[in-house]
Structures are given as structure tokens and as C-alpha cells.
Design an enzyme around this catalytic site. Structure first.
Site, PDB file in Angstrom:
ATOM      1  N   GLU A 176      34.812  -9.348  -1.034  1.00 36.10           N
ATOM      2  CA  GLU A 176      35.957 -10.250  -1.118  1.00 36.10           C
ATOM      3  C   GLU A 176      36.338 -10.485  -2.574  1.00 36.10           C
ATOM      4  O   GLU A 176      35.479 -10.550  -3.454  1.00 36.10           O
ATOM      5  CB  GLU A 176      35.626 -11.581  -0.436  1.00 36.10           C
ATOM      6  CG  GLU A 176      35.419 -11.434   1.067  1.00 36.10           C
ATOM      7  CD  GLU A 176      35.013 -12.725   1.762  1.00 36.10           C
ATOM      8  OE1 GLU A 176      35.378 -12.889   2.938  1.00 36.10           O
ATOM      9  OE2 GLU A 176      34.322 -13.547   1.140  1.00 36.10           O
ATOM     10  N   CYS A 191      39.333 -13.579  -9.219  1.00 38.18           N
ATOM     11  CA  CYS A 191      37.885 -13.739  -9.094  1.00 38.18           C
ATOM     12  C   CYS A 191      37.343 -12.497  -8.399  1.00 38.18           C
ATOM     13  O   CYS A 191      37.655 -12.260  -7.228  1.00 38.18           O
ATOM     14  CB  CYS A 191      37.559 -14.999  -8.309  1.00 38.18           C
ATOM     15  SG  CYS A 191      35.789 -15.300  -8.085  1.00 38.18           S
ATOM     16  N   CYS A 198      24.241 -11.219  -2.587  1.00 38.04           N
ATOM     17  CA  CYS A 198      23.637 -11.605  -3.864  1.00 38.04           C
ATOM     18  C   CYS A 198      22.149 -11.859  -3.652  1.00 38.04           C
ATOM     19  O   CYS A 198      21.740 -12.459  -2.651  1.00 38.04           O
ATOM     20  CB  CYS A 198      24.316 -12.857  -4.415  1.00 38.04           C
ATOM     21  SG  CYS A 198      23.673 -13.384  -6.027  1.00 38.04           S
ATOM     22  N   CYS A 202      20.979 -18.786  -4.419  1.00 35.91           N
ATOM     23  CA  CYS A 202      21.300 -20.197  -4.656  1.00 35.91           C
ATOM     24  C   CYS A 202      21.494 -20.887  -3.303  1.00 35.91           C
ATOM     25  O   CYS A 202      22.263 -20.414  -2.459  1.00 35.91           O
ATOM     26  CB  CYS A 202      22.564 -20.318  -5.508  1.00 35.91           C
ATOM     27  SG  CYS A 202      22.409 -19.591  -7.147  1.00 35.91           S
ATOM     28  N   CYS A 205      25.082 -21.690  -1.808  1.00 39.46           N
ATOM     29  CA  CYS A 205      26.094 -20.639  -1.884  1.00 39.46           C
ATOM     30  C   CYS A 205      26.031 -19.736  -0.657  1.00 39.46           C
ATOM     31  O   CYS A 205      24.966 -19.205  -0.315  1.00 39.46           O
ATOM     32  CB  CYS A 205      25.878 -19.809  -3.153  1.00 39.46           C
ATOM     33  SG  CYS A 205      27.045 -18.446  -3.346  1.00 39.46           S
ATOM     34  N   CYS A 434      34.857 -21.474  -4.570  1.00 39.95           N
ATOM     35  CA  CYS A 434      33.586 -21.119  -5.187  1.00 39.95           C
ATOM     36  C   CYS A 434      32.427 -21.391  -4.230  1.00 39.95           C
ATOM     37  O   CYS A 434      32.316 -22.478  -3.663  1.00 39.95           O
ATOM     38  CB  CYS A 434      33.406 -21.922  -6.472  1.00 39.95           C
ATOM     39  SG  CYS A 434      31.924 -21.511  -7.387  1.00 39.95           S
TER      40      CYS A 434
END
Length: 455
Positions: A176, A191, A198, A202, A205, A434
Site C-alpha cells: 500500500e 507515503c 514489517c 511495534c 501498528c 499512520c
């Protein structure tokens, strides 16, 4: 197939044709280092592409197209239909595609976007054959690198693109990328993602919940800008201004894919390619190790560090993959900044704030002290704190802080002389904000029978 359309008849040199072997400006291949890997012309700077195509003029024409989101292999092939040059965004009223893209016409594109000296130039068969040899797929750049799967637009104009990657060993991977318009400034921020998923994990997230599924090639990073420019060029509403800066804050951690990120930044900032200023590119990382800051500093882009907390025990809770103390990581950042020119001694520290977890005055004071440890050791450094109220990813324990707590946190930092901003949430109603990027959304919507706008 496209390559089959390049007959010898098209290689005849006539006025304006730079497709023959003698066409264009020659480039000395011995002094140009080719990229370690490229899946398409997107991965080449102008000089590198000049070597591959045996002429600077051919490379310039190719990049005249690429920066607009147009495949030069198709644009300069006279047998390829004009009405399919931007078919990734064509309207199909039966399934409600959102784009109202007009049919692209070659002459209009040349007159509106090409430099005056190249408006009448074209590539012949020899040049197109050399260009086609760079592509893994004979069907063009979009089939070779990534296809546009869907586009969603939030109420504030923030536009999220879902891309399906090509050539991934039969594995279906999506990434994305998000266009964030700033109409008042007359520009947009893009972005971009550097990985599928990932590995940093985190806890707040959505992307971190995926784990790392794959790292992107430079071309797969750059095609996000390619598609974004295509959408902006075809936008009839005028909602999306031209892209002025790029942040590597999408899916993935740039430090886990340094080679591809560095190569992509080189193309983004080549004045003959996408032509963005290095000061307009920001590369963000959680900071898996102290050494990654120096590696990323080689890209000459602005560095950003996702800190979230200055106290070791708290940061370990928020970023469970953390293996180093904050002091050790800060030492790595300081070393990287000291090694840069004073013009590039800039760093953004990102702090995602969560209610009752890291939004207190204590945490703000610890962050202020932590920042002073950078300011006092790096001459001329410019440090900015970006406070990011956490966005909803479906976990009740990670809630947006109260506005009064955000303001108190900011005041503590500002009182210590630290430039601090609170990021305005954009695109959260379409999962484009975010921390919300996760391609599982597409599959979950299909399971629930919900409609998603296709392109």
C-alpha cells in the site's frame, strides 16, 4: 506480445526519430555504474539508462514518460492503442471504478509535458527493442513490476493505492502507498512502502502484526511514485496536487531494506528522472541497530527515527524487537549525523502517543532529556519531534490520548527548546493513516462480502 510489434520497419531513421543506432547522445559506459538490480527502466538513473539504450536521447524520452506514470515501451510503439495507455485507471461503470480518467492521447501528452526540443522526437524499433530487453514481461512495466489493484479515497482526499506485486515466485503479495494532499500548500506527500509487512513488530501498528513477508526491489518502491503520478495527472477533480515530497513511512522498515531504498532514493532525486530534492525525501526507521543510521545516511535524505519512548523498559514494551539500549542507538544516530555535512544534519524523532502508556509528563521530560543528548553532541543539528496520536487498529489497549495530554507533552518539549509538532491525522476513515496500513484488509473485506472500489 509487445515485443512482437517492433518490426524492422519502425527502426528507419527519419526526421525526429532517435531510434537508430546512431540516435541520441552517446554515454561512456565505463564511467557509469549500473544498478545492482533493476526489473524495469524505473530502476535506472538517466545516465544508467543511457548506457542500456546506447543513447542519452532515448533515455530522456523514456524518463519523459516514466515521471508521468506512462510506460515508454507502449507510448512510443505506434501499434499500441492510445486508449490503453492509461487503462489501469479506466472507468468501468458496471463495477463502479472510481477513476474518471480521460483517454490519453500521445500528441497531447507531448505538447503538455515534454520539453520543447523533444516534442517532435520519437523512438524507433531499434531503441524500443533495447528498451524491451530490460523488462521481465513483454507486456510492459506494469506487468513486470506491479499492477494497480484498488484505489480508495478518504473524506479529506487522502488516497490509498493497493498494488499487487509481480514476479514473486507465485506468491500473492500486496503493498500500500498513500497520497496525502495539502491543497493549501499546492502539493502532496507520498507515503511509500519499502517491504511487504514489517519485522519490527511495534505493538500499536497494523503492519507490524503482519510480520515481514518480503522486501521490495527498488523498482517496486519506485512504481508507487509512478502510479501516484499517473493518478494525479488523470485526476479531473483537482483534489490531488503534484507530489512534492516523499516519506518512507508506509509498510516495512527502511533499515531492513537499505540497498533497495538507497537505489530508489537515487532515482527519485535524479533531476533527470523524478527530480525531487533530497531535502524532500525522509527515510524512517525504528533503528534495529546503531549502525543502520550510518547506512541510511549514505542516501543523503532526511533521517527519521521512530522512537516512541526514551526509557528502555517502556520502549521494549512498544517495540519488542529492540535489542539495544536507547543510549546505544542514540550513539549510532549521533555518529551518522556528525559524519554528514551541516546542511544534512537534520533528524525527525517520531513519537506515537497512546493514552495512559507513554503520554505522561514523565515520558515527555525523559524525551526532552534524550533529545538534548543529540543537540549537545552534534554541531548545527536540527531536531524536530513529530507527535503522532495513535490511530485505531482494533486493539482497545492502544487508544488516542486526550488532547490535553498531547498538549502537555508538547509543552514540556517546547519549553526545553525542542521544535515539536502534532501530526494531523489523515485518511483514518479509509485505513490509510499512520500505523493502519495492512493488506489483510482486502482479504477480510472479501470474506465479509463488503465492496471495495476496484480499478
Amino acid at each position: 506480445k509487445i515485443r512482437g510489434l517492433f518490426s524492422s520497419a519502425h527502426s528507419t531513421n527519419v526526421s525526429g526519430d532517435i531510434g537508430g543506432d546512431s540516435g541520441g547522445d552517446s554515454t561512456n559506459a565505463s564511467i557509469v555504474r549500473l544498478p545492482p538490480k533493476a526489473d524495469s527502466p524505473l530502476g535506472f538513473t538517466l545516465d544508467q539508462l543511457s548506457v542500456k539504450l546506447h543513447g542519452k536521447g532515448r533515455a530522456q524520452l523514456s524518463w519523459d514518460c516514466l515521471r508521468l506514470g506512462i510506460d515508454p515501451l507502449l507510448f512510443f510503439n505506434p501499434d499500441y492503442p492510445e486508449d490503453q495507455l492509461d487503462n489501469a485507471l479506466f472507468v468501468d461503470e458496471n463495477i463502479g471504478r472510481i477513476s474518471t480518467a480521460k483517454i490519453t492521447q500521445r500528441d497531447n501528452i507531448k505538447q503538455q509535458y515534454f520539453p520543447a526540443k523533444r516534442k517532435t522526437q520519437f523512438m524507433g524499433g531499434t531503441a524500443l527493442t533495447a528498451l524491451s530487453d530490460i523488462y521481465p514481461s513483454p507486456l510492459g512495466i506494469e506487468s513486470s513490476v506491479a499492477t494497480l489493484s484498488s484505489v480508495t479515497t478518504a473524506s479529506d482526499g487522502t488516497t490509498k493505492l493497493l498494488l499487487k506485486l509481480s514476479n514473486n515466485n507465485d506468491q500473492e503479495h500486496f503493498i500500500e502507498t498513500v497520497i496525502i494532499p495539502h491543497p493549501d500548500w499546492g502539493k502532496s506527500t507520498l507515503c511509500v512502502s519499502s517491504q511487504v509487512g514489517c519485522a519490527q513488530g511495534c505493538v500499536f501498528c497494523a503492519t507490524g502484526k503482519m510480520g515481514r513477508l518480503a522486501s521490495l526491489s527498488a523498482d517496486q518502491i519506485l512504481i508507487q511514485l509512478y502510479y501516484a503520478n499517473k493518478i494525479i495527472r488523470l485526476d479531473e477533480s483537482g483534489v490531488l496536487p503534484k507530489i512534492d515530497n516523499i516519506v518512507f513511512m508506509g509498510m516495512g522498515d527502511a533499515a531492513d531494506n537499505i540497498e533497495s531504498v538507497t537505489q530508489a532514493v537515487g532515482v527519485m532525486t535524479d533531476r533527470n528522472c523524478f527530480g525531487l530534492a533530497r531535502s524532500k525525501i525522509t527515510i524512517s526507521t525504528v533503528g534495529p541497530s546503531p549502525g543502520v543510521f550510518g547506512d541510511l545516511a549514505d542516501s543523503n535524505a532526511v533521517l527519521a527515527w521512530s522512537v516512541h519512548a526514551a526509557r528502555d523498559d517502556l520502549r521494549k514494551k512498544l517495540v519488542p524487537t529492540t535489542k539495544y539500549t536507547m543510549e546505544e542507538l542514540r550513539d549510532g544516530l549521533v555518529s551518522a549525523l556528525v559524519g554528514r555535512s551541516k546542511r544534512l544534519r537534520k533528524v525527525m524523532l517520531e513519537v506515537t502517543l497512546m493514552d495512559g502508556i507513554n503520554d505522561g509528563v514523565r515520558e515527555a521530560e525523559e524525551m526532552a532529556e534524550f533529545v538534548m543528548g543529540i543537540v549537545e553532541r552534534v554541531e548545527g543539528v536540527k531536531v524536530m519531534i513529530n507527535l503522532i496520536p495513535v490511530n485505531d487498529i482494533g486493539y482497545d489497549q492502544y487508544r488516542r490520548p486526550k488532547d490535553e495530554n498531547i498538549m502537555k507533552y508538547q509543552k514540556v518539549l517546547v519549553d526545553q527548546g525542542v521544535k515539536t509538532f502534532v501530526r494531523t491525522t489523515r485518511g483514518d476513515d479509509e485505513g490509510a493513516a499512520c500505523g493502519q496500513l495492512v493488506t489483510k484488509k482486502k482479504r477480510s473485506m472479501e470474506k465479509e462480502g463488503l465492496a471495495e472500489t476496484k480499478v
